[in-house]
Design an enzyme around this catalytic site. Structure first.
Site, PDB file in Angstrom:
ATOM      1  N   GLU A 197     -10.983 -45.285  45.753  1.00 54.33           N
ATOM      2  CA  GLU A 197     -11.287 -43.866  45.517  1.00 54.33           C
ATOM      3  C   GLU A 197     -11.334 -43.063  46.808  1.00 54.33           C
ATOM      4  O   GLU A 197     -10.910 -41.904  46.837  1.00 54.33           O
ATOM      5  CB  GLU A 197     -12.629 -43.754  44.789  1.00 54.33           C
ATOM      6  CG  GLU A 197     -13.007 -42.346  44.391  1.00 54.33           C
ATOM      7  CD  GLU A 197     -14.299 -42.307  43.586  1.00 54.33           C
ATOM      8  OE1 GLU A 197     -15.053 -41.331  43.749  1.00 54.33           O
ATOM      9  OE2 GLU A 197     -14.552 -43.250  42.805  1.00 54.33           O
ATOM     10  N   ASP A 198     -11.820 -43.664  47.893  1.00 56.36           N
ATOM     11  CA  ASP A 198     -12.148 -42.868  49.077  1.00 56.36           C
ATOM     12  C   ASP A 198     -11.449 -43.269  50.368  1.00 56.36           C
ATOM     13  O   ASP A 198     -11.721 -42.673  51.414  1.00 56.36           O
ATOM     14  CB  ASP A 198     -13.663 -42.916  49.323  1.00 56.36           C
ATOM     15  CG  ASP A 198     -14.449 -42.187  48.253  1.00 56.36           C
ATOM     16  OD1 ASP A 198     -13.886 -41.268  47.634  1.00 56.36           O
ATOM     17  OD2 ASP A 198     -15.620 -42.529  48.037  1.00 56.36           O
TER      18      ASP A 198
END
Length: 201
Positions: A73-74
């Site tokens: 996600e990051d």
């Protein structure tokens, strides 16, 4: 037959090192801006702690996924990267815990609420510990993001409860900790004390 404990420890430490490299340029948004890796390590430690229903023998794959849960996600990490290094089980859990970045912020928050009851038990464990870690940070002036208002903090607690209510069945130990926070925890802001969850039911 499960792997020897020494093998599990070695693989878990290797996972932590791999995640630390992936998150090496990131910091948490709190005033102290600690290295981001402290958060996923805290999530894994909550799952392994005596208060967790997974104690004393948490599955290696769940702990690995906890450490890696924000990588796709990051960071630059891809699903294929995880598959090649950690295999399909860990990759699946991480993807279950990753927001769809094609959605806007409010859609992602609603998606977490809607999907929580339908996740695998493994992903539910990680979700519970992730929220517990974030809520613990929010209760501390040093741990919460700078500039958050009382309303924003309380809204996060209200939303987090809606997410964790869909996961809590798998880990009564973490569930009890979360319920205690929602029921009676407070935080300090601007010299005043406020309930974390102002509408607990």
């Amino acid at each position: 037959m499960s792997a020897p404990a020494s093998t599990n420890v070695s693989e878990l430490l290797a996972t932590a090192h791999w995640a630390a490299l992936a998150h090496s340029q990131q910091r948490r948004k709190s005033g102290a801006q600690p290295a981001y890796i402290q958060h996923p390590l805290h999530v894994a430690s909550l799952l392994a702690a005596p208060a967790s229903s997974l104690h004393p023998d948490p599955p290696l794959e769940v702990l690995q996924a906890a450490i890696l849960h924000d990588t796709v996600e990051d960071t630059h990490v891809t699903e294929q990267d995880l598959l090649e290094r950690f295999g399909p089980v860990v990759t699946r859990i991480v993807l279950e815990c990753s927001d769809d970045k094609d959605l806007n912020k409010e859609q992602r928050k609603q998606a977490q609420i809607d999907s929580a009851p339908h996740k695998s038990d493994q992903a539910k464990h990680v979700k519970l510990a992730d929220k517990l870690s974030n809520l613990t940070d929010l209760m501390s002036p040093e741990g919460r993001p700078a500039g958050w208002s009382v309303k924003r903090i309380q809204e996060y607690f209200i939303w987090a409860k809606r997410v964790t209510d869909g996961c809590v069945d798998v880990n009564p130990g973490l569930g009890a900790q979360l319920d205690e926070i929602y029921r009676s925890a407070t935080f300090e802001h601007g010299g005043k004390t406020y309930p974390c969850h102002p509408h607990y039911e």
